[in-house]
Structures are given as C-alpha cells and as structure tokens.
Design a protein around this motif. Structure first.
Motif, PDB file in Angstrom:
ATOM      1  N   LYS A  24       0.818  -1.207   0.000  1.00  0.00           N
ATOM      2  CA  LYS A  24       0.000   0.000   0.000  1.00  0.00           C
ATOM      3  C   LYS A  24       0.853   1.260   0.000  1.00  0.00           C
ATOM      4  N   GLU A  25       2.096   1.137   0.510  1.00  0.00           N
ATOM      5  CA  GLU A  25       2.974   2.294   0.486  1.00  0.00           C
ATOM      6  C   GLU A  25       4.308   1.903  -0.103  1.00  0.00           C
ATOM      7  N   MET A  26       4.752   2.658  -1.082  1.00  0.00           N
ATOM      8  CA  MET A  26       5.999   2.354  -1.760  1.00  0.00           C
ATOM      9  C   MET A  26       7.148   3.126  -1.123  1.00  0.00           C
ATOM     10  N   LYS A  27       8.353   2.700  -1.428  1.00  0.00           N
ATOM     11  CA  LYS A  27       9.555   3.302  -0.861  1.00  0.00           C
ATOM     12  C   LYS A  27       9.619   4.792  -1.185  1.00  0.00           C
ATOM     13  N   ALA A  28       9.993   5.591  -0.173  1.00  0.00           N
ATOM     14  CA  ALA A  28      10.077   7.040  -0.352  1.00  0.00           C
ATOM     15  C   ALA A  28      11.254   7.417  -1.246  1.00  0.00           C
ATOM     16  N   SER A  29      11.090   8.532  -1.939  1.00  0.00           N
ATOM     17  CA  SER A  29      12.174   9.076  -2.756  1.00  0.00           C
ATOM     18  C   SER A  29      12.539  10.458  -2.223  1.00  0.00           C
ATOM     19  N   ASN A  30      13.838  10.724  -2.122  1.00  0.00           N
ATOM     20  CA  ASN A  30      14.311  11.991  -1.584  1.00  0.00           C
ATOM     21  C   ASN A  30      15.081  12.778  -2.639  1.00  0.00           C
ATOM     22  N   ARG A  31      15.219  14.075  -2.406  1.00  0.00           N
ATOM     23  CA  ARG A  31      15.954  14.981  -3.291  1.00  0.00           C
ATOM     24  C   ARG A  31      15.425  14.933  -4.728  1.00  0.00           C
ATOM     25  N   VAL A  32      14.123  14.928  -4.858  1.00  0.00           N
ATOM     26  CA  VAL A  32      13.478  14.893  -6.167  1.00  0.00           C
ATOM     27  C   VAL A  32      13.436  16.312  -6.748  1.00  0.00           C
ATOM     28  N   SER A  33      13.595  16.421  -8.057  1.00  0.00           N
ATOM     29  CA  SER A  33      13.512  17.716  -8.726  1.00  0.00           C
ATOM     30  C   SER A  33      12.137  18.344  -8.502  1.00  0.00           C
ATOM     31  N   ILE A  34      12.103  19.679  -8.414  1.00  0.00           N
ATOM     32  CA  ILE A  34      10.831  20.374  -8.205  1.00  0.00           C
ATOM     33  C   ILE A  34       9.927  20.295  -9.434  1.00  0.00           C
ATOM     34  N   ASN A  35      10.451  19.781 -10.534  1.00  0.00           N
ATOM     35  CA  ASN A  35       9.643  19.584 -11.747  1.00  0.00           C
ATOM     36  C   ASN A  35       9.585  18.115 -12.142  1.00  0.00           C
ATOM     37  N   THR A 118      10.265  13.676  -1.324  1.00  0.00           N
ATOM     38  CA  THR A 118      10.689  14.980  -0.823  1.00  0.00           C
ATOM     39  C   THR A 118      11.484  15.694  -1.910  1.00  0.00           C
ATOM     40  N   THR A 119      11.163  16.947  -2.151  1.00  0.00           N
ATOM     41  CA  THR A 119      11.864  17.707  -3.180  1.00  0.00           C
ATOM     42  C   THR A 119      13.185  18.229  -2.638  1.00  0.00           C
ATOM     43  N   SER A 120      14.082  18.493  -3.555  1.00  0.00           N
ATOM     44  CA  SER A 120      15.394  19.009  -3.180  1.00  0.00           C
ATOM     45  C   SER A 120      15.304  20.502  -2.907  1.00  0.00           C
ATOM     46  N   ASP A 121      16.368  20.996  -2.305  1.00  0.00           N
ATOM     47  CA  ASP A 121      16.509  22.435  -2.111  1.00  0.00           C
ATOM     48  C   ASP A 121      16.669  23.067  -3.476  1.00  0.00           C
ATOM     49  N   LYS A 122      15.788  23.976  -3.843  1.00  0.00           N
ATOM     50  CA  LYS A 122      15.812  24.553  -5.198  1.00  0.00           C
ATOM     51  C   LYS A 122      17.154  25.184  -5.515  1.00  0.00           C
ATOM     52  N   THR A 123      17.790  25.798  -4.496  1.00  0.00           N
ATOM     53  CA  THR A 123      19.067  26.460  -4.747  1.00  0.00           C
ATOM     54  C   THR A 123      20.160  25.458  -5.068  1.00  0.00           C
ATOM     55  N   ASN A 124      19.980  24.207  -4.632  1.00  0.00           N
ATOM     56  CA  ASN A 124      20.986  23.175  -4.900  1.00  0.00           C
ATOM     57  C   ASN A 124      20.546  22.189  -5.974  1.00  0.00           C
ATOM     58  N   ASP A 125      19.380  22.421  -6.539  1.00  0.00           N
ATOM     59  CA  ASP A 125      18.833  21.506  -7.535  1.00  0.00           C
ATOM     60  C   ASP A 125      19.463  21.809  -8.886  1.00  0.00           C
ATOM     61  N   LYS A 126      20.480  21.047  -9.255  1.00  0.00           N
ATOM     62  CA  LYS A 126      21.227  21.328 -10.478  1.00  0.00           C
ATOM     63  C   LYS A 126      20.424  20.941 -11.721  1.00  0.00           C
ATOM     64  N   ILE A 127      20.630  21.709 -12.779  1.00  0.00           N
ATOM     65  CA  ILE A 127      20.003  21.422 -14.065  1.00  0.00           C
ATOM     66  C   ILE A 127      21.050  20.794 -14.972  1.00  0.00           C
TER      67      ILE A 127
END
Length: 546
Positions: A24-35, A118-127
């Motif tokens: 019912k609940e899948m593994k969490a993902s961290n530092r995901v892009s805000i898009n 959980t989304t990453s810190d936008k300032t550290n979210d590299k493109i």
C-alpha cells in the motif's frame, strides 16, 4: 463476485519485476527535482475514463492537493504525473494511486498505492540540459529509432534531466518575419516524458545567407522585426499557444548574430516573452556566448539585463576554435572556459542563474607545419572555387601556369600587392593568390589548419583502432586535454597531413563539471545529444546524482 485484476504498477525508477505490486505504500524518494515527472506503469491496458485527479493525485505535507497534469501513454499502459506548476523546494509530498482505477475489462486494482517523496533544495537543484539539433521534422525519428538513443533511455541512466530539441524557429517570407515555424514530433515528446525527461523546446532565430546578404543586413531585418509590435506579439502568442497545448514547463531561447544595434531590442523582447511565460509557471532560459568586442555574435547580448528577465542564462562555452579557424585547437580549453565564466559573472549575471555549456563534440584539424628561415607563404588551399591553386608567371590566372600546388608547399615572399604574393620558385619569380596561402614570418614555427571536421568520441574509437593511421595521444597542459594525433593523405592523395583532435573525453568533461561546481553554477548544458557517448553521459550521471 467480480474477479479483481492484479496490476503490475511501479513509479519510475523502480525496476520491472514479474510479480504484482501489492504494497500500500511504496519506498520514499528523496531529493526529487521540483519539476519531477513520475511515470506509473501498469501490466494491462487501463480504462482511460478512470484516469483523473480523483484517482491519481498529489498532496503536500499539509494535506493540500497539488495541481497536476496526467497523460496516458504507451497504448494506455503508462501514466505520467507532472506538476502543473513546480513543486516547492524542501517539501514532502505524497503521490496516491487509487484502486478505483480499472483495466479495459472493468477489473479494479487490488490495492491503492501511495509513495512519499521529498523535493530538493531549489538552490541546490542542479540542471543538466542537453540540446538536440533537429534539422527538420522528419529528423526527429532518428533520435528514437534505436534502443541506444538517449531519448529511449531513462533520465537517470543518461544523467540528463532536461532535453531541449530545436523545435521552433522564426518564419521568414521575402525578408520579413511572419511568425514561427515548428518541427515538433509528438512521439518524441511522449517517449521523452515516459523516460523522465523534461522538455524545454528551443526557439531559434539564426542568421542564414538565404535570409540576409550579410550580418549587417540580418541585423537590419531583425531590427525591423523588433520594431513591429504586431508581428512581435504574433510570434510570442504563437509560441505560447504551443507551450500551452503541450504543457511545456520550460523554453530555451537561442537568438544569435543580432548585431550591436539589437542589444536593447532583444532584451525587451525577452522581457516581454518571460513576463507572459512566468504567469504560466514556465521557465525561460536564454543562450549567450563569451563576451567579445566588435562581434555581431556577442555584442547583441546585454547579459545582465537578460539575467534580470530570464530564469537562467546558458553560456555556450565552446567553439573557441571553429570550422574555418586557421589556428588548430580545442573547442573550449580550460583557461578559455574559466575566463568566460568570470567575464559573464563580472557583468552581473548571478552564479545561481548561470548554466555552463559543455561540448559533446570536438574538431579534427588537418594541418600543415612551416618553419621558414625567411618570410614565406605556405599553401593552405588546394582549390579556390573550382580552380586548382597554381603558381603563375604573372599576377593573373590567365597567365602561364608554372606549378600545381599541394598543401604545405612553401615559397619565400618577395612582395605583396593586395591579392597576389610575388614569390621565389626555383630561383625565378612567380605569383600566387593570397587566399590560397598563409603568411609565416622568418624563423617562426607555425601550425596552420587546412581543413576541419566535427568528431565524436565514437569516431575517436574508430581512429584509434586503425593502426595504418599511426595514432597516438599526448596531453596538452594548457588546455588540460588529451590530444589525438594521426597522419593521413588528403583527398587527392598528394599530401600527407597531420590530423590533431583535442579530445572531449571523460577527463575534459570532469574539469568542466569541476568549474561549474567551483563557481557554484546552476548546472550544465550539453551540445548536443546527437554527439553523446557512454563515457560522457557517465560523467553527467555522476554530477546529477551528487
């Protein structure tokens, strides 16, 4: 009682497994892009009428619903979930998939499923962006017709998060801009999104001889476009219509060779465009090159103003040495790239808005070398137009031919009259056209390029495997690059030429990434996908993951 169907469902990147996901609940993902675009894959074709924001939705940590876009792909077996507007940085979200979703036979999923991310810190979210040069609409298919194509592999595998295919250009008629022309491919778009890529199509305005007679003429024509508010608004509205229709989250603007006279015009055009896009939550990036004086390709950019208006500035840090350059060298040496970064930062572009362009390609230079004791000319062109390069008895092509010249032929100079060099040959005077030669001073040692071709790392592997070319590699401490050297005859088989290639390999890509990190830039952008190789993608993958 109706039998319930077991769906094989996972959220991209979980590996495909031959059993049904029942948790019912899948593994969490961290530092995901805000898009971030999530892809949900099912084992059976789903009933499209059950795909809606009641059955698939995202909530934030305060239980508030997030506006999302759902797209059904792969014959109804895949669904992509993307934010209508960017997620907030450093926020925890939950993606829900309800068991009310049914297959086309009316069978429900066994369990509802949730995944926390959980989304990453936008300032550290590299493109990590890669452009994709698309010559025409039909060319799109060549980028997804092989399992090895970047678009056909996941974003996590390639290390690229954003692809910018050149899909939009200014449309011209009789020397005037009349709108935009598109080269889109919906299949390309669907496959790219399924594999986790964001698509920021590139909108180009480029000088071509079919449009204008010269760079000055092109600058005049673009000035006319910028001054015509109705046409300018038409172009922007047409572009926005495509952005709205296909739900693009970003756009890349690449206008070049505008000339100094259009510096303010272009800045205001970008401002007008970004004002309209920002209200839609669409990211705008603008391409610029190294700041250089007296260049139509450089002085058109007010880099500080463009940084005020756009979200990101792309520094195209390549083509230090280019096709037609007489001086062989790197497409972007270490000192040249670092100097360019500092120039742009010192002009007022914030580092958090600057993205470093990196090359997937390199230049192969065919060279002649000369070390004369007295001032001389060395032949660098065998043919001018359709005429072989010759020594003549007089400064006229209708005079007597004395010698047919080959690459590297060296003649001491007596005098020069504007179009012709008067030279010595076999103790007699002769004449040779200026455009066929390069001047070398006495007691000077000089390498001169007589030809240039674009190469990729896959081409390099073929050259290294050909022992007849006697290839070897040395390290250039100045450029901080490995350089491949081999020898081969020219097309006429008359001159044995030295070939030299400053390699764009994993070592050079690593120091480019190191420069982006050293100056804390927003990310990197590669030109272009068609030139990519496994080893270069591996470096980008490590950068993106870290």
């Amino acid at each position: 009682m109706r039998k319930k169907i077991y769906f094989l469902m996972y959220v991209f990147i979980i590996l495909m497994i031959p059993i049904c996901v029942q948790a019912k609940e899948m593994k969490a993902s961290n530092r995901v892009s805000i898009n971030k675009i999530w892809t949900i894959k099912f084992s059976k074709q789903i009933d499209k009428s059950t795909v809606n924001d009641k059955n698939i939705y995202v909530i934030d940590s305060n239980k508030n619903r997030v506006d999302i876009d759902l797209e059904i792909l792969n014959d109804g077996k895949w669904i992509t979930v993307s934010p209508k507007y960017s997620y907030k940085s450093n926020e925890t979200y939950t993606l829900f998939v309800s068991n009310r979703i049914k297959d086309i036979n009316g069978n429900h999923m066994k369990d509802s499923t949730a995944m926390v991310f959980t989304t990453s810190d936008k300032t550290n979210d590299k493109i990590v962006l890669a452009w994709n040069y698309v010559y025409n609409k039909e060319k799109n298919k060549s980028f997804y017709d092989s399992k090895d194509d970047v678009v056909m592999n996941s974003s996590d595998y390639s290390g690229i998060s954003v692809i910018s295919p050149i899909w939009f250009k200014l449309k011209w008629r009789d020397g005037n801009v009349i709108g935009i022309t598109e080269k889109m491919d919906e299949t390309y778009l669907k496959i790219a999104r399924m594999n986790g890529y964001e698509i920021w199509p590139c909108f180009q305005g480029m000088y071509k001889s079919s449009i204008a007679n010269s760079l000055d003429d092109y600058a005049d024509k673009m000035d006319k476009f910028f001054q015509n508010e109705d046409v300018e608004n038409l172009v922007i509205d047409q572009l926005i219509a495509y952005i709205d229709k296909y739900n693009f989250k970003g756009i890349n603007v690449d206008f070049e060779a505008l000339g100094k006279k259009n510096r303010e015009n272009y800045s205001q055009f970008v401002k007008k465009l970004t004002d309209k896009l920002r209200s839609r939550g669409v990211i705008t990036s603008v391409d610029v090159n190294e700041p250089v004086l007296h260049s139509a390709y450089s002085e058109c950019y007010d880099r500080a103003a463009l940084a005020d208006y756009a979200d990101y500035i792309m520094f195209m840090a390549y083509d230090e040495h280019w096709v037609g350059d007489k001086n062989p060298g790197s497409v972007g040496s270490y000192p040249w790239v670092e100097k360019g970064i500092n120039k742009i930062l010192n002009l007022g572009v914030p580092n958090e808005k600057l993205i470093l362009g990196v090359p997937f390609y390199m230049r192969e230079f065919q060279e002649v070398e000369a070390s004369p004791k007295v001032e001389s000319v060395v032949v660098t062109k065998r043919i001018i137009g359709n005429v072989r390069t010759m020594l003549y008895s007089e400064p006229s092509q209708s005079s007597k031919n004395i010698k047919s010249c080959a690459y590297g032929d060296l003649f001491s100079v007596i005098s020069f009259d504007g179009e012709w060099y008067k030279v010595m040959y076999n103790n007699e005077t002769a004449y040779i056209k200026k455009e066929a030669v390069a001047l070398v001073k006495g007691n000077e040692s000089k390498k001169i390029a007589v030809g240039c071709h674009t190469k990729t790392m896959n081409d390099i592997k073929k050259i290294l495997s050909d022992e007849s070319k006697r290839p070897y590699i040395y390290y250039d401490k100045v450029s901080k690059q490995n350089v491949l050297v081999y020898y081969d005859y020219d097309s006429s088989r008359t001159s044995l030429l030295k070939h030299e290639i400053w390699l764009e390999d994993k070592e050079s890509m690593k120091w480019r990434i190191d420069l982006a990190n050293k100056y804390d830039l927003k990310g990197v952008a590669a030109w272009n996908i068609g030139y990519s190789s496994y080893e270069l993608l591996q470096v980008l993958r490590n950068y993106n993951n870290n």
